[in-house]
Design a protein around this motif. Structure first.
Motif, short mmCIF file in Angstrom:
data_model
loop_
_atom_site.label_atom_id
_atom_site.label_comp_id
_atom_site.label_asym_id
_atom_site.label_seq_id
_atom_site.Cartn_x
_atom_site.Cartn_y
_atom_site.Cartn_z
N ALA A 114 0.83 -1.21 0.00
CA ALA A 114 0.00 0.00 0.00
C ALA A 114 0.86 1.26 0.00
CB ALA A 114 -0.93 -0.01 1.21
N SER A 115 2.00 1.21 0.67
CA SER A 115 2.84 2.41 0.79
C SER A 115 3.37 2.88 -0.55
CB SER A 115 4.01 2.15 1.74
OG SER A 115 4.93 1.24 1.17
N THR A 116 3.45 1.98 -1.54
CA THR A 116 3.98 2.38 -2.85
C THR A 116 3.00 3.25 -3.62
OG1 THR A 116 3.11 0.42 -3.98
CG2 THR A 116 5.30 0.25 -3.00
N ALA A 117 1.76 3.35 -3.17
CA ALA A 117 0.74 4.12 -3.90
C ALA A 117 0.54 5.52 -3.35
CB ALA A 117 -0.60 3.36 -3.88
N PHE A 118 1.18 5.85 -2.22
CA PHE A 118 0.97 7.18 -1.64
C PHE A 118 1.63 8.25 -2.50
CE2 PHE A 118 0.58 4.61 2.33
CZ PHE A 118 -0.71 4.99 2.66
N SER A 119 0.93 9.39 -2.63
CA SER A 119 1.49 10.51 -3.37
C SER A 119 1.02 11.82 -2.73
CB SER A 119 1.05 10.47 -4.84
OG SER A 119 -0.36 10.65 -4.96
N GLY A 120 1.72 12.89 -3.01
CA GLY A 120 1.29 14.21 -2.55
C GLY A 120 1.19 14.32 -1.04
N ASP A 121 0.06 14.90 -0.59
CA ASP A 121 -0.16 15.10 0.84
C ASP A 121 -0.17 13.77 1.60
OD1 ASP A 121 -0.30 17.80 0.50
OD2 ASP A 121 -2.48 17.88 0.39
N ALA A 122 -0.74 12.74 0.98
CA ALA A 122 -0.80 11.44 1.65
C ALA A 122 0.59 10.87 1.87
CB ALA A 122 -1.66 10.47 0.84
N LEU A 123 1.48 11.06 0.91
CA LEU A 123 2.85 10.55 1.07
C LEU A 123 3.56 11.29 2.20
CD1 LEU A 123 5.26 8.86 0.19
CD2 LEU A 123 5.75 10.59 -1.55
N ARG A 124 3.38 12.61 2.24
CA ARG A 124 4.03 13.37 3.31
C ARG A 124 3.49 12.96 4.69
NH1 ARG A 124 3.94 17.17 -0.94
NH2 ARG A 124 1.81 17.81 -0.47
N TRP A 125 2.18 12.71 4.75
CA TRP A 125 1.59 12.24 6.01
C TRP A 125 2.13 10.88 6.39
CZ3 TRP A 125 -1.61 7.88 6.25
CH2 TRP A 125 -2.17 7.62 7.51
N PHE A 126 2.21 9.98 5.41
CA PHE A 126 2.69 8.62 5.67
C PHE A 126 4.11 8.64 6.25
CE2 PHE A 126 5.12 4.94 4.15
CZ PHE A 126 4.41 3.90 4.75
N MET A 127 4.95 9.55 5.74
CA MET A 127 6.34 9.59 6.18
C MET A 127 6.48 10.09 7.62
SD MET A 127 7.87 8.23 3.72
CE MET A 127 9.54 8.43 4.35
N THR A 128 5.41 10.69 8.17
CA THR A 128 5.46 11.13 9.57
C THR A 128 5.03 10.05 10.54
OG1 THR A 128 3.18 11.99 9.59
CG2 THR A 128 4.92 13.48 8.81
N LYS A 130 -6.26 1.66 9.93
CA LYS A 130 -6.96 2.43 10.97
C LYS A 130 -6.52 3.89 10.94
CE LYS A 130 -7.75 2.62 15.98
NZ LYS A 130 -7.45 1.98 17.28
N ALA A 131 -5.21 4.13 10.79
CA ALA A 131 -4.71 5.50 10.73
C ALA A 131 -5.24 6.23 9.49
CB ALA A 131 -3.18 5.49 10.73
N LEU A 132 -5.33 5.52 8.39
CA LEU A 132 -5.88 6.12 7.17
C LEU A 132 -7.31 6.60 7.38
CD1 LEU A 132 -4.49 3.66 4.49
CD2 LEU A 132 -4.19 6.13 4.44
N LEU A 133 -8.13 5.75 7.96
CA LEU A 133 -9.53 6.10 8.18
C LEU A 133 -9.65 7.26 9.17
CD1 LEU A 133 -11.10 2.54 8.33
CD2 LEU A 133 -11.43 4.25 6.54
N GLU A 134 -8.83 7.24 10.20
CA GLU A 134 -8.88 8.33 11.17
C GLU A 134 -8.45 9.66 10.55
OE1 GLU A 134 -6.42 7.01 14.35
OE2 GLU A 134 -7.98 5.74 15.26
N LYS A 135 -7.49 9.59 9.64
CA LYS A 135 -6.95 10.79 9.03
C LYS A 135 -7.87 11.35 7.95
CE LYS A 135 -3.89 13.88 7.62
NZ LYS A 135 -3.57 15.10 8.39
N TYR A 136 -8.42 10.47 7.09
CA TYR A 136 -9.07 10.95 5.87
C TYR A 136 -10.57 10.75 5.80
CZ TYR A 136 -4.31 11.41 4.13
OH TYR A 136 -3.01 11.76 3.97
N SER A 137 -11.15 9.88 6.61
CA SER A 137 -12.58 9.59 6.43
C SER A 137 -13.46 10.77 6.78
CB SER A 137 -12.99 8.38 7.27
OG SER A 137 -12.78 8.65 8.65
#
Length: 288
Positions: free
Chosen positions: A44-58, A72-79
């Motif tokens: 899944a991490s290979t598909a992150f781009s833009g704001d999502a990639l910067r968030w993932f790296m934190t 779970k973190a994805l849903l909490e962040k973006y849902s």
């Protein structure tokens, strides 16, 4: 195909987040990896781009490496985020993006819409960073090498129909003088992911026939490498982002440049050098 599962995830909102999680889970199940949470997280991490990639790296490495925690973190962040408008929603283009040479540039309606049932017709504008005098439109005529290049004459612009293709669009020609109906890319080598002499592979705009055949045919005479119909993501302001993946379904971030006359798509990886004299270009779809 792997590509339909490895779509870019930019974090535009809850709908995109839920679709992404569902697609990843389905793909893991097909491969029998549904219990391998580390593998799923890495995939899944290979598909992150833009704001999502910067968030993932934190994120903490424990979350990055465990799909249960990452989902779970994805849903909490973006849902809870509102959806960013895409090409199938309302689309406007700021007047500042309309090429300056053109007193006769097309007038843009205030809003328009693209749904899976209704394509949109329009033109493709080529916007050169810091050199607005070079702005233009993609021409309907081919240069001697069989490439589509910019023109500053609105009368010579290629008219296209943006046809929905999943979440993205493909561009079909309306007024092309050739029998090749689709806007595509042709690379300068058979395997565009491999640099040669540390120079980045590049591709040009070509007209493509047989878009669904195993080997697409293009008008390009000098570039005879990998060819395919281009797939685009169009933002609410009309900006066009190329969606391209190699045969391993790895998404590539392609830089769009212009030299003296040609639009080039450069595989921008750190180990590749970009040729001198190129300027950064943005592409914008302007509905009729």
């Amino acid at each position: 195909m792997l590509f339909r599962y490895r779509r870019p995830f930019s974090g535009s909102g809850g709908e995109e987040c839920e679709e992404f999680i569902s697609a990843v889970r389905h793909y893991a199940f097909e491969l029998g990896k549904q219990r391998d949470n580390q593998w799923i997280a890495d995939f899944a991490s290979t598909a992150f781009s833009g704001d999502a990639l910067r968030w993932f790296m934190t994120l903490d490495v424990t979350v990055q490496g465990d799909w249960r925690l990452l989902a779970k973190a994805l849903l909490e962040k973006y849902s809870s985020l509102p959806e960013s408008p895409r090409v199938h929603r309302r689309m406007t283009l700021p007047s500042a993006m309309i090429p300056t040479p053109a007193a006769a540039a097309p007038t843009l309606p205030r809003t328009t819409a693209l749904t899976p049932q209704r394509p949109i017709q329009g033109t493709i504008h080529v916007l050169v960073e810091n050199e607005p005098e070079r702005n233009g439109l993609l021409s309907r005529f081919l240069n001697p090498y069989g490439w589509h290049v910019p023109t500053q004459s609105p009368q010579d612009a290629i008219r296209v129909s943006a046809i929905p293709f999943g979440k993205y669009v493909k561009m079909k020609f309306i007024n092309s003088p050739t029998s090749f109906d689709w806007l595509g890319l042709t690379w300068n080598r058979p395997r565009p992911i491999e640099p040669a002499n540390h120079l980045a592979p590049d591709a040009i705009f070509s007209a493509v026939a047989r878009p669904f055949a195993a080997v697409a045919k293009s008008t390009s005479k000098s570039y005879e490498g990998h060819t395919e119909v281009a797939l685009w993501d169009i933002a609410s302001d009309g900006r066009m982002t190329l969606i391209w993946s190699d045969e391993k379904a790895v998404l590539w971030d392609l830089s769009i440049r212009i030299n003296s006359a040609d639009v080039l798509f450069v595989a921008s990886r750190q180990h590749c050098k970009v040729a001198e004299g190129h300027r950064v270009v943005r592409l914008a779809f302007v509905p009729e």
